[in-house]
Design an enzyme around this catalytic site. Sequence first.
Site, short mmCIF file in Angstrom:
data_model
loop_
_atom_site.label_atom_id
_atom_site.label_comp_id
_atom_site.label_asym_id
_atom_site.label_seq_id
_atom_site.Cartn_x
_atom_site.Cartn_y
_atom_site.Cartn_z
N HIS A 53 -15.15 -2.35 8.05
CA HIS A 53 -14.44 -2.03 6.81
C HIS A 53 -14.72 -3.02 5.68
CE1 HIS A 53 -12.43 0.96 9.15
NE2 HIS A 53 -11.79 0.09 9.88
N GLY B 81 -9.87 -5.19 5.10
CA GLY B 81 -10.31 -4.34 6.22
C GLY B 81 -9.54 -4.58 7.50
N GLU C 249 -6.52 2.80 -2.16
CA GLU C 249 -5.79 1.65 -2.68
C GLU C 249 -6.30 1.27 -4.05
OE1 GLU C 249 -6.22 -2.20 -0.94
OE2 GLU C 249 -8.37 -2.02 -0.64
N ARG D 188 -7.79 -6.76 -9.65
CA ARG D 188 -8.59 -7.96 -9.96
C ARG D 188 -10.03 -7.56 -10.16
NH1 ARG D 188 -11.45 -7.81 -5.30
NH2 ARG D 188 -10.29 -7.13 -3.48
N LYS E 226 0.80 -1.22 0.00
CA LYS E 226 0.00 0.00 0.00
C LYS E 226 0.83 1.27 0.00
CE LYS E 226 -4.23 -1.74 1.79
NZ LYS E 226 -5.34 -1.37 2.64
N LEU F 60 -10.40 10.33 7.88
CA LEU F 60 -11.52 11.17 7.41
C LEU F 60 -12.76 10.82 8.21
CD1 LEU F 60 -10.67 10.86 3.63
CD2 LEU F 60 -10.27 12.84 5.09
N HIS G 97 -17.12 5.80 0.51
CA HIS G 97 -16.16 4.96 -0.21
C HIS G 97 -16.63 4.91 -1.66
CE1 HIS G 97 -13.56 1.26 -0.79
NE2 HIS G 97 -14.33 1.27 -1.87
#
Length: 447
Positions: free
Chosen positions: A235, A165, A287, A291, A116, A203, A208
């Site tokens: 998450h 998550g 991120e 896939r 990441k 945040l 999302h």
Amino acid sequence: MFQKILIANRGEIALRVLRACKELGIQTVVVHSTADADAMHVRLADESVCIGPPPSRDSYLNIHQIVAACEITGADAVHPGYGFLSENAKFADILAAHNITFIGPSGDHIRIMGDKIEAKRTAKRLGIPVVPGSDGAVTEEKEAKRIASEIGYPVIIKASAGGGGRGMKVAHTEADLEVALQTARSEAGAAFGDDAVYIEKYLQKPRHIEVQVFGDGFGRGVHFGERDCSLQRRHQKVWEEANSPALNAEERSRIGSICATAIADLGYSGAGTIEFLYENGEFYFIEMNTRLQVEHPVTEAITGIDLVHEQIRVASGGGLSVKQEDIKFNGHAIECRINAEDPRTFTPSPGTITHFHTPGGLGIRVDSGVYSGYRIPPYYDSLIGKLIVHGRNRVECMMRLRRALDEFVVDGIKTTLPLFRDLVGNADIANGDYDIHWLEKYLAKEE
Ligand code: ADP
């Protein structure tokens, strides 16, 4: 075009990929563990190979066995689905060394995005807006405190190797930071074998929002619009929509173009998803997944384009069937993830499905690998199906979703269907007015 594709996955996604192969006239091979001998994808495939005992590490994650299954059956390509080996760069490299096509990007691109810290650096270089935070890994408490006070509390500490998550800790004050840094590092080390962590601004009320992209294999990039996956628990996504109720056409096209250009500059090939948090009109990269996503059907519903067909075309060197200007967004789609779990506590509920009846009618799609009499093995993910509903607009989509949820019957085990029946009746959900914390707060209130 490929002659024979091996599907290295199980459950609804194995069936999803199998359907695309059949439509394209490609022979299919599936691999399965001993626990999945009765699975639907095994019954429907042209050939099947048992690759090991139930635990994933001995079967669906066993690269050696999967490559052997390719050699035995003469498969010329592998579709990894999502999860398992889908973001394993070593797997992509080994297949390439055996002259078998991995239906996905190059091992190098998987490697960059799987780390990441490296992914965030790359995104920044490509002109994608990122969450303010540390420039790389943070190990020292002093440095962590300096960065946190620069960007302002609360901050989130995230594992560079994290996923699903896991591996995230929030610090609200400087006093929290020391413990958060230490726990995040030791948890990351234990869970991912890599204790590198980084810091970014936490945040408070973001949504999302993720953009579906494709590299066509010839250096061009396109985007298929966005999905809003703000309804999450721990998450993890629970409900996804396209388009996002929060974006207007100008924002959609702006973020889409940024992503498509980045994909082209990266020389990326195949399907990918660039994930953002969105707050006060700003996008912040978190991120990229290299896939197919669980929630890809909502994009298919509003564009009318089969993304697995496109993945196969691109991997075989045939490019995309569409150009950016051909991709139009039509109406609204919502997906509910149906898990074999208690709808309140979310504890897994494996067992035998005594009766399974799926809804039908205009605008309804159910992707599932289960059937009446199917025994859910306890070894894998609890997702048993996805309900995807399409309407000309969000109001029609919600009406249809409510009706479809009423028709859906899964007996013998607990599922998350009752949660969705509650959600369709909620005013915030009806208005599309929710952020990434909405569902957790709602569940806490209901307790
Ligand atoms: P994973 O790879 O484990 O899914 P992500 O980086 O995609 O991790 O983050 C997953 C979720 O965690 C996001 O959808 C969001 O809910 C939350 N999250 C991640 N980063 C932040 C942040 N900077 N501020 C607030 N929430 C965050």
